[in-house]
Enzyme design. Sequence first.
Site, short mmCIF file in Angstrom:
data_model
loop_
_atom_site.label_atom_id
_atom_site.label_comp_id
_atom_site.label_asym_id
_atom_site.label_seq_id
_atom_site.Cartn_x
_atom_site.Cartn_y
_atom_site.Cartn_z
CB SER A 184 -0.96 -0.08 1.12
OG SER A 184 -1.87 -0.97 0.84
CE LYS A 236 -4.22 0.95 -0.75
NZ LYS A 236 -4.68 0.18 0.44
CE1 TYR A 261 -4.18 -0.99 -4.37
CE2 TYR A 261 -5.22 -3.18 -4.47
CZ TYR A 261 -4.56 -2.06 -3.87
OH TYR A 261 -4.44 -2.19 -2.30
CE1 TYR A 304 -4.26 1.42 4.31
CE2 TYR A 304 -3.15 0.63 5.97
CZ TYR A 304 -3.37 0.80 4.76
OH TYR A 304 -2.51 0.19 3.61
CB VAL A 362 -0.21 -5.87 4.05
CG1 VAL A 362 -1.64 -5.39 4.59
CG2 VAL A 362 -0.36 -6.09 2.45
#
Length: 322
Positions: free
Chosen positions: A65, A68, A189, A241, A259
């Site tokens: 992530s 992102k 993605y 998050y 992760v």
Amino acid sequence: MTDPRVHEDLVATLEEAREFGWGEPADYLRDVQRRDHDALAAAVCTTDGEVVGAGQHDRTFALQSVSKAFTYAVALQECGLDRVLAFIGVEPSGEAFNELSQLDDGRPFNPLINAGAIMAQGLVPGDTLEEREQLLLERYSALAGDDLQVSEEVLRAEQVRADRNFALAHMLASSGMLTYDPHEVVQGYLRQCSVEVTTGQLAVMGATFASGGRNPVTGERVFEERVVQQTLSVMLTCGMYDASGSWVTQVGLPAKSGVSGAMLGVVPGSLGLATWSPRLDSHGNSIRGVELFRRLSDRWDLHVLRHREPLSQAGDDGATTH
Ligand code: GLN
């Protein structure tokens, strides 16, 4: 030359963080990361382009992530702020990273949870999946000043458990938000999540953000300053998050986790800091990574919101201005 104390501090902080040995790596990555559960690495790159690493800083891991933030920046650079804002919000969601959530108008809350990241992938220009991936890899590589590639092994593990991401892409498609085929968008993605880096390379990517979009090692301008400002703003408010609030109060840096156990933090005008340790907490953030950042933020006085006297008043001991 970087002060030798930077390396000493990194080594000492890694040793302190090593004690935080609980938590489990992401279960679906268990096979890929089989040797690495207790890996621990950190690297810093300054805006002078000096890189200092400690621990297993030459080992590669997937961005997951952390990617992102980079794809969001590519979308901003290519499409402009207004168009990106029309498709992706900038509000913390307060929910888990893979929640099936949208704002009332159908936009994902922000680009750093899966829904928003899949939407950002859907804004990357290109006629084919290959062209879009080529553009992303080019920009990621320019950020790192090195040739970055997708790990096919990580990608296979991603593809085996992609149902949730397909659900998110279909949710966006059903709101009329996706112009590309949702399956292709998810493939793109998953491929961006599977790009491999070392902590040294990731630190350079962070230092490029810290330098306003110009890579301090190669000198190449990768993003405009406004793009970086926007990206760092959402990293500060949404990068961790549903732990983003406590992160800002305790560490105070724009950051992004993944992760794989990867973490990237940016101190604008000063440095990029990357850590890697695969054991995760309940939010999906690296336990030792969070510890490393917390300690280094204190040790090096990195919190971007802490009150500091203007240079002209350094030496004054009170809070009053004259
Ligand atoms: N590839 C992972 C996913 O889409 C990335 C999530 C993460 O790093 N938090 O679920």
